[in-house]
Design a protein around this motif. Sequence first.
Motif, PDB file in Angstrom:
ATOM      1  N   SER A  24       0.827  -1.210   0.000  1.00 26.84           N
ATOM      2  CA  SER A  24       0.000   0.000   0.000  1.00 26.84           C
ATOM      3  C   SER A  24       0.858   1.255   0.000  1.00 26.84           C
ATOM      4  CB  SER A  24      -0.921   0.006   1.222  1.00 26.84           C
ATOM      5  OG  SER A  24      -1.792  -1.100   1.200  1.00 26.84           O
ATOM      6  N   MET A  25       1.910   1.251   0.821  1.00 21.01           N
ATOM      7  CA  MET A  25       2.772   2.428   0.908  1.00 21.01           C
ATOM      8  C   MET A  25       3.549   2.647  -0.379  1.00 21.01           C
ATOM      9  SD  MET A  25       2.008   3.733   3.753  1.00 21.01           S
ATOM     10  CE  MET A  25       0.401   2.995   3.471  1.00 21.01           C
ATOM     11  N   ALA A  26       3.987   1.562  -1.008  1.00 20.90           N
ATOM     12  CA  ALA A  26       4.713   1.686  -2.274  1.00 20.90           C
ATOM     13  C   ALA A  26       3.816   2.294  -3.349  1.00 20.90           C
ATOM     14  CB  ALA A  26       5.224   0.320  -2.719  1.00 20.90           C
ATOM     15  N   PHE A  27       2.552   1.862  -3.395  1.00 23.03           N
ATOM     16  CA  PHE A  27       1.598   2.387  -4.375  1.00 23.03           C
ATOM     17  C   PHE A  27       1.355   3.882  -4.143  1.00 23.03           C
ATOM     18  CE2 PHE A  27      -2.798   3.378  -5.611  1.00 23.03           C
ATOM     19  CZ  PHE A  27      -2.758   3.038  -6.958  1.00 23.03           C
ATOM     20  N   GLU A  28       1.138   4.264  -2.883  1.00 22.70           N
ATOM     21  CA  GLU A  28       0.890   5.670  -2.559  1.00 22.70           C
ATOM     22  C   GLU A  28       2.118   6.526  -2.850  1.00 22.70           C
ATOM     23  OE1 GLU A  28      -1.911   7.040  -1.761  1.00 22.70           O
ATOM     24  OE2 GLU A  28      -3.047   5.180  -1.597  1.00 22.70           O
ATOM     25  N   LEU A  29       3.305   6.002  -2.529  1.00 19.49           N
ATOM     26  CA  LEU A  29       4.534   6.755  -2.775  1.00 19.49           C
ATOM     27  C   LEU A  29       4.773   6.935  -4.271  1.00 19.49           C
ATOM     28  CD1 LEU A  29       7.015   8.049  -1.417  1.00 19.49           C
ATOM     29  CD2 LEU A  29       8.188   5.852  -1.665  1.00 19.49           C
ATOM     30  N   LEU A  57       6.775  -0.120 -10.377  1.00 22.85           N
ATOM     31  CA  LEU A  57       6.567  -0.644  -9.028  1.00 22.85           C
ATOM     32  C   LEU A  57       6.603  -2.167  -9.085  1.00 22.85           C
ATOM     33  CD1 LEU A  57       5.756  -0.374  -6.046  1.00 22.85           C
ATOM     34  CD2 LEU A  57       3.394  -0.043  -6.780  1.00 22.85           C
ATOM     35  N   ILE A  58       7.502  -2.758  -8.314  1.00 27.10           N
ATOM     36  CA  ILE A  58       7.702  -4.206  -8.359  1.00 27.10           C
ATOM     37  C   ILE A  58       7.593  -4.792  -6.964  1.00 27.10           C
ATOM     38  CG2 ILE A  58       9.343  -6.050  -8.918  1.00 27.10           C
ATOM     39  CD1 ILE A  58      10.535  -4.136 -11.005  1.00 27.10           C
ATOM     40  N   SER A  59       6.870  -5.895  -6.843  1.00 30.10           N
ATOM     41  CA  SER A  59       6.735  -6.603  -5.570  1.00 30.10           C
ATOM     42  C   SER A  59       7.726  -7.760  -5.524  1.00 30.10           C
ATOM     43  CB  SER A  59       5.302  -7.140  -5.432  1.00 30.10           C
ATOM     44  OG  SER A  59       5.233  -8.104  -4.412  1.00 30.10           O
TER      45      SER A  59
END
Length: 303
Positions: free
Chosen positions: A106-111, A120-122
């Motif tokens: 969630s934080m990566a998406f918002e950032l 953006l990679i998980s």
Amino acid sequence: MIWVIGDVDGKKYKEPFSKGIMSRSLNVADIGTERAHKIASDIEEDLIKNNISEISSLDLADVVLTHLENIDSDIAKKYKNWRSLRTSKEPLIILIGGASGVGTSSMAFELANRLRLKNLISTDMIREVMRKIISKDLSPVIHKSSFDAYESIRTPSIRIDQVIEGFVSHVDVVNVGIEAIIERSVKEGISTIIEGVHIVPGFIREDLMENNNIIMFTLTVDDEESHKQRFYSRCRQPWVKRSLERYMDNFSTIRKTQKFLVEQAKIHDVHVIDNVEINETIDIMVNDILERFGGINDVEQKS
């Protein structure tokens, strides 16, 4: 209509001035959507009032900066640093780690939205790819989750905790893919956010982490009950296939991996953030990124 003139590899192009695009750019300074849109509208009115029909993107940035300096010097500084980040020469690589359930995705998406980064990679996706490449017989730990990988260790060590040994073995395999993506991002000049439980301070090669355009964060949820509630919130969504029972059965080992991650972060001087409130966490990360990299002419977003 006002045209903004840009330059890509020596070739000129122009596009219509957009209040929407400008307000999103302004929002990196955390001034709120309404205020950002109001400032963008005021700037457009000033350009029209001064009979400006064409303006270079650099001159427009100067106009915005001057306007912000008249409003709030702190906001102006954040915007200036963000502009430096956007126009420098090297990519920005952001690594966000944390135990299961603390909100790295969630934080990566918002950032990514705040900084307008597109890649953006998980690490979970990296792990899935590696599962197709590495057989279960060759590396059984990679075919388990990070919190129960210890169950697949063939010869447990007597020197360290079994849960942490399994976690470390699991991370070691995925780390090969993480380092490959970092190397590729640096080589191709593509700004990237990589997030997941496999982002562990001290595990990524030192020669990569020495680059001043790579920054790592470790997220936690310090309160145990709040951490547990995150799994209830996650698993109640109809599209989520993960089992709540499985997380609850392994909650103590998840907390143990979180403790290990925090210890590693402290050893390697990585910023640890207690992810209690989304906006506060994002503000901390953005401010840290802008303070560390804003104004340094070696960070660029390419897509």
